[in-house]
Each structure stands twice: as structure tokens, then as C-alpha cells.
Motif scaffolding. Structure first.
Motif, PDB file in Angstrom:
ATOM      1  N   ASN A   2       0.825  -1.205   0.000  1.00  0.00           N
ATOM      2  CA  ASN A   2       0.000   0.000   0.000  1.00  0.00           C
ATOM      3  C   ASN A   2       0.861   1.258   0.000  1.00  0.00           C
ATOM      4  N   ALA A   3       1.896   1.244   0.856  1.00  0.00           N
ATOM      5  CA  ALA A   3       2.733   2.429   0.960  1.00  0.00           C
ATOM      6  C   ALA A   3       3.419   2.716  -0.370  1.00  0.00           C
ATOM      7  N   GLN A   4       3.897   1.658  -1.049  1.00  0.00           N
ATOM      8  CA  GLN A   4       4.570   1.899  -2.328  1.00  0.00           C
ATOM      9  C   GLN A   4       3.570   2.267  -3.415  1.00  0.00           C
ATOM     10  N   MET A   5       2.367   1.722  -3.333  1.00  0.00           N
ATOM     11  CA  MET A   5       1.347   2.110  -4.303  1.00  0.00           C
ATOM     12  C   MET A   5       1.003   3.576  -4.141  1.00  0.00           C
TER      13      MET A   5
END
Lengths: 270, 310
Positions: free
Chosen positions: A179-182
Motif C-alpha cells: 500500500n505504501a509503495q502504491m
């Protein structure tokens, strides 16, 4: 990702869920023996009937059971097709080089496919109805005799339960990092092997780091509580046989006896 | 960008024994330019809500496979869900979610654990490269990274070639925040930005957020369970409890509901507690519950009393 499906424990309260894990493991072994002892369809039908009974008593929805089968569809089909093509029977329908399709071949591969399906469903019933923790407790207890020949059973069981315990945690961590990288525009839906591999790096590096960090922390926490291994440790949850286990034991014994009897006295052609 | 949410529902693991309703009819409007606080106990749905804001969690109607269901007998009819961030309609399949994510920066809890690249400069540039439509020149990238690192208070020349893993905790967090704001999002959402920091580190992060609010991002939304953090910093705050929004008020008014907040497992800020105790002792202190204003009010009350005694 939120679906914590390893070990696939299905949390309902049922007769089967409450059985002693040791008995469930032994029952699974007995069941597998029964499947392979069964030499005709009567025997397999008895095995299947017992399995249906277990599924009903475990209150597992049939959809879940089918999902377990879906995972091995390819394997079952593959072995069945190979067997049909290579089994040399007497009533031949079609022949071409080394391939031949015979009546016996079809029966035999049907038999094999059924066996595989029963095997998979029964083992998944074990994981559906037993938490990973009690499963490892059961394994540890069953392996106790190995302690006499100096095999570190307790440590093996501990490693197993830690590994199982950490799977949902790491899954959670993976989805969080993903999620964080998305949110930073990482694209995990692109096609192409090279791109896909490249896309996993921003997940894998933090995930590995966090796995190591967690392992360190767990080690420290165990040290801080003076954990020194199996000797003289008592259990918080003692495994105990109850009337339920007696019932299940009788069912297992009856199944094996029944299959053997059918093998001898019911010489059905298939 | 104005954020409007109406009748938002969300359920994790629907139709399974793990089913949990995280949002139950959430309606909330955040105006452009606000420093907005979202406060709630663990499991109140606050993180689930903010993950909707940049499309990490999607409304069912915005998914490709979505087919509108025919209403069946006995279905409870729900009011229509609306979720818009500026021009973006998050209930629509055709929305460009990449463009949305570029405009809504999201800093997760413990953002330092998402660092992965070999150097700080590379890590900060990750989002920039992902979001840019055409290929950026190395000079453009370096300039943007430099600006982002400097605004979070790190020295570009000193930092750029270091491995992010050899930095201190506070520095790592700054690098991670730089990696999100490097694309200059209009809205910046932070989930527990000060979690796990010491008091000084907390204050520094909050000062940094105010600086970002002034210079980089028009709207800042922070999620927290720390009342002091919210009361000191936010223009308005929403209290989440059990998947619903209970209050949306400026912090000053929020703490008049101390009893209800206690029931939700939330604390009132230290200043509000002190005010209540002073009130019991017969001293009325009128302040907006920030530390500064509290000190001013208490000193004023003290002087007044001294004058009166004379």
C-alpha cells in the motif's frame, strides 16, 4: 491480502474442532491408509461417506471444501489423463503407438483421481479445523518417542509454530508495504516478467528487513524471559482425550475394518 | 482540493467468519486549506477512512468488475455513497487513480519501514519517477529531490549518497516523508506521523507538518489517537468511534464532550484536565486548550488573584 488463508483455519466451534489434535493427525493417517487399502468402489464409497460426515460435523461450508479441491484440479486431471493413455488393459477401445485407451485404464484412473481428491479434502479438513498452534502441539506430542534418540523434538515444534505464527504477520506487513509503495505510484499490475520482478524490489527489501528485525526482537524477548528450551517446561494447554476422541477413534477403526472386510468379502469387479 | 465523503461504508473480508464492518455510514467534509485531525481509538475506522482518500481502498462501484446488483427483497436500501477529492470522483470507474495518488500524498504509520533503495536520493525519487508522464532528466530529478529533502530539514549534499538504512530513526522518517511530498501533492494525509518518537521528535515532526502546510501542501490531514497532538495542531478534528463519525468540531469545542470521549476510550488533552481541576478548585481558566494559550490564561488568572489579594 487480508484473507489469512494459510493453515486455512476456519473459526467455528464444532465437534471436529474440539477433537484432540493428536487424534486428528492419527485419524488422517488412518484415513490415508484406508484410501489406499480400498481396492474397489465400495471401499472408496465408504471412505467418501465418512468424509462427508466429517465435513458436516465440522460445520465447514461445502464451498470451502470445493476450494481445496480446486487447488489440485490440474494435478488430478494430469495424472488421470496420463493413466488413461498408458494403462494397458484388455478391453481396448483405441490404440496409437504406445498410447491406448482401455476400459480398465479408464476405471483405474477414475479410481486414482477419486483417491487423490479424498486425500486432499481430508488433509484440508485437518487444517480447517485445527489452529496451527494446536497442530504443532499435537505433532510435538506425537513425536515424543524421538526424544529418546536425542532428536530435539521440542525445538522442531517451536520452529514450526513460530513459522506458522509469522505467516499472517508477514502477510499483513506485505500488504502494508505494498500500500505504501502504491501510494508512491508503484505499479504492481503491469505485465511482463522483467517489469514484474523489478516491481517486487520495493516490497521485498523492506519485507526482508522487517522479518530480520522481528526475528531479532523475538529472540530478545525470549532471552529476556529466560527461555532455555524444552526441558522441564510445562504446558499451558494440556492435550486431553475426551469422549469425542473416543467416538472419532471408533469411527476411524470401523472405517479401516470395513474397508478390509469389503476387500475380502465383496469382490466387486471394480 | 475539497474532500467530500457521504454515506461511506466499508467491510473487511465480507461474507466470511472474519467479516468486520470498519466504516458504517461515514460522512465528512474537509475543506481546502485545513489542517484536519482525525482521532479515534484503535479499530475505530480512521485508517480505513484515510486509505479511501487516495484510492488504496476502493468503493465497489469504482472497480472494473463491478456490476450493479439488482435490488432483492429484504435488502436494506442505503443512501447513495459519494466520495470526491477535488475534481476526482472516487465512485467512478473512469477516474484516473494514478493522477489521484499524485495529488493525494499518503504517509503511512512508521513510514521509515518502506525505505528500500540504495541511496536516499534514489528512494526519494521513487515516487517522482513513478508518477511523471514523460521521462525526467537527471537534473530535474535532482532538483526536485533536493527541494523535498531541504523542506523536511535534511542537507541534500550530505544525505543524497547515504544508504537510508544507516540513518537515525528521526532522519529515516524525514526521508520517508520527503519521498511522499516530492511530487508536491495538494493533499497530504499522515497516519500517526509521530508514533514511536520521543517528545522532542514529536514536536519536530509537528513543526515540520506546519511548515509543509504553509509551503507545500494546501491541505494536511493527520490521523492520531493522541488528543494532545490534535488539540495543539489542528484547525478542526473529527472523532471516529466504532466506524462512525461522532463529532466534527474545532478542538476547542471538542473537549467539552469529555465524558463521551472517555466512553469511547479517548483521553482529553492534559490542558483540559488541568482546566477541569482548576475549575473544581474555584479558578476559572478560559483558553483554547493549546499549551501556549493555557499558560497565558493561567498566568492571567494567577495575576488577577494576586491583585485581588493585595
Amino acid at each position: 491480502m487480508k484473507d489469512v488463508s494459510f493453515g486455512q483455519f476456519y473459526p467455528v466451534d464444532s465437534f471436529v474442532h474440539r477433537l484432540d489434535p493428536r487424534l486428528k493427525i492419527l485419524f488422517l493417517i488412518a484415513y490415508i491408509v484406508a484410501i489406499f487399502l480400498a481396492s474397489n468402489f465400495y471401499g472408496l464409497a465408504a471412505c467418501a461417506a465418512v468424509l462427508v460426515l466429517i465435513v458436516i460435523f465440522a460445520r465447514i461450508p461445502f464451498g470451502k471444501v470445493l476450494r481445496a479441491i480446486r487447488g489440485v484440479t490440474f494435478l488430478v486431471l494430469f495424472t488421470a489423463v496420463l493413466n488413461v493413455l498408458f494403462y494397458s488393459g484388455e478391453t481396448v477401445y483405441w490404440e496409437w503407438g504406445i498410447f491406448c485407451i482401455s476400459f480398465e485404464g479408464i476405471i483405474f484412473s477414475l479410481f486414482l483421481a477419486l483417491r487423490l481428491v479424498l486425500l486432499v479434502v481430508c488433509s484440508s479438513m485437518l487444517t480447517y479445523t485445527t489452529t496451527p498452534v494446536s497442530l504443532t502441539d499435537g505433532v510435538e506430542s506425537l513425536l515424543t518417542p524421538l526424544k529418546w534418540i536425542r532428536i530435539p523434538v521440542h525445538e522442531i515444534a517451536l520452529i514450526m509454530s513460530i513459522a506458522l505464527r509469522f505467516i499472517p504477520i508477514l502477510m499483513d506487513e506485505t500488504s502494508r508495504i505494498k500500500n505504501a509503495q502504491m501510494a508512491r505510484g508503484a505499479d504492481f499490475e503491469s505485465r511482463g516478467l522483467g517489469k514484474k520482478i523489478k516491481a517486487t524490489i520495493p516490497i521485498l527489501v523492506p519485507l526482508l528487513l522487517s522479518a530480520f528485525r522481528r526475528a531479532d526482537e523475538l529472540g530478545d524477548a525470549m532471552d529476556a524471559r529466560c527461555y532455555t528450551g524444552g526441558k522441564h517446561r510445562t504446558k499451558y494447554k494440556k492435550l486431553r482425550f475426551t469422549w469425542r476422541d473416543a467416538v472419532a477413534f471408533l469411527l476411524g477403526a470401523a472405517l479401516i475394518a470395513g474397508v478390509v472386510v469389503m476387500k475380502i468379502y465383496l469382490p466387486a469387479p471394480y | 482540493m475539497r474532500i467530500v465523503a457521504e454515506h461511506l461504508f466499508y467491510t473487511y473480508n465480507p461474507r466470511s467468519p472474519f467479516e468486520t464492518a470498519a466504516l458504517k455510514d461515514v460522512s465528512l467534509t474537509i475543506e481546502e486549506g485545513e489542517f484536519f485531525g482525525i482521532i479515534g481509538h484503535t479499530g475505530s475506522g480512521k485508517s480505513t477512512f484515510v486509505q479511501h482518500l487516495n484510492g488504496l481502498l476502493r468503493l465497489p462501484s469504482s472497480l472494473k468488475k463491478y456490476r450493479p446488483k439488482k435490488p432483492r427483497k429484504g435488502d436494506v436500501s442505503r443512501p447513495k455513497t459519494v466520495l470526491t477529492v477535488g475534481e476526482f470522483d472516487l465512485a467512478d470507474k473512469k477516474t484516473d487513480f494514478r493522477a489521484l495518488r499524485r495529488n493525494v500524498g499518503m504517509v503511512f504509520q512508521y513510514p521509515e519501514y518502506q525505505l528500500f533503495a540504495e541511496t536516499v536520493a534514489e528512494d526519494v525519487a521513487f515516487g517522482l519517477k513513478n508518477f511523471s508522464e514523460e521521462k525526467l532528466s537527471p537534473e530535474q530529478i535532482a532538483a526536485a529531490v533536493k527541494a523535498a529533502l531541504e523542506v523536511v530539514g535534511l542537507d541534500y549534499e550530505e544525505m543524497k549518497d547515504k544508504s537510508p538504512f544507516e540513518l537515525s530513526g528521526g532522519q529515516k522518517r524525514r526521508v520517508a516523508i520527503a519521498g511522499v511530498i516530492v511530487t508536491r501533492p495538494e493533499v497530504l494525509v499522515l497516519d500517526e506521523p509521530a508514533a514511536g518518537l520521543d517528545p522532542l521528535g514529536k514536536r519536530e515532526v509537528m513543526e515540520l507538518l506546519h511548515k509543509l502546510h504553509r509551503e507545500w501542501c494546501k491541505t494536511v490531514v493527520i490521523v492520531s489517537h493522541d488528543m494532545d497532538e490534535i488539540s495543539e495542531n489542528c484547525t478542526r478534528a473529527a472523532v471516529f468511534a466504532d466506524g462512525r463519525v461522532r463529532y466534527v468540531l474545532p478542538p476547542r469545542e471538542l473537549f467539552r464532550h469529555a465524558a463521551e470521549l472517555g466512553e469511547m476510550g479517548l483521553d482529553v488533552p492534559l490542558t483540559a484536565k488541568l482546566c477541569a481541576q482548576l475549575e473544581e478548585a474555584g479558578v476559572h481558566v478560559d483558553c483554547d486548550y493549546t499549551t501556549e494559550d493555557f499558560c497565558r490564561a493561567v498566568l492571567a488568572a494567577w495575576r488577577e488573584k494576586k491583585e485581588g489579594a493585595r
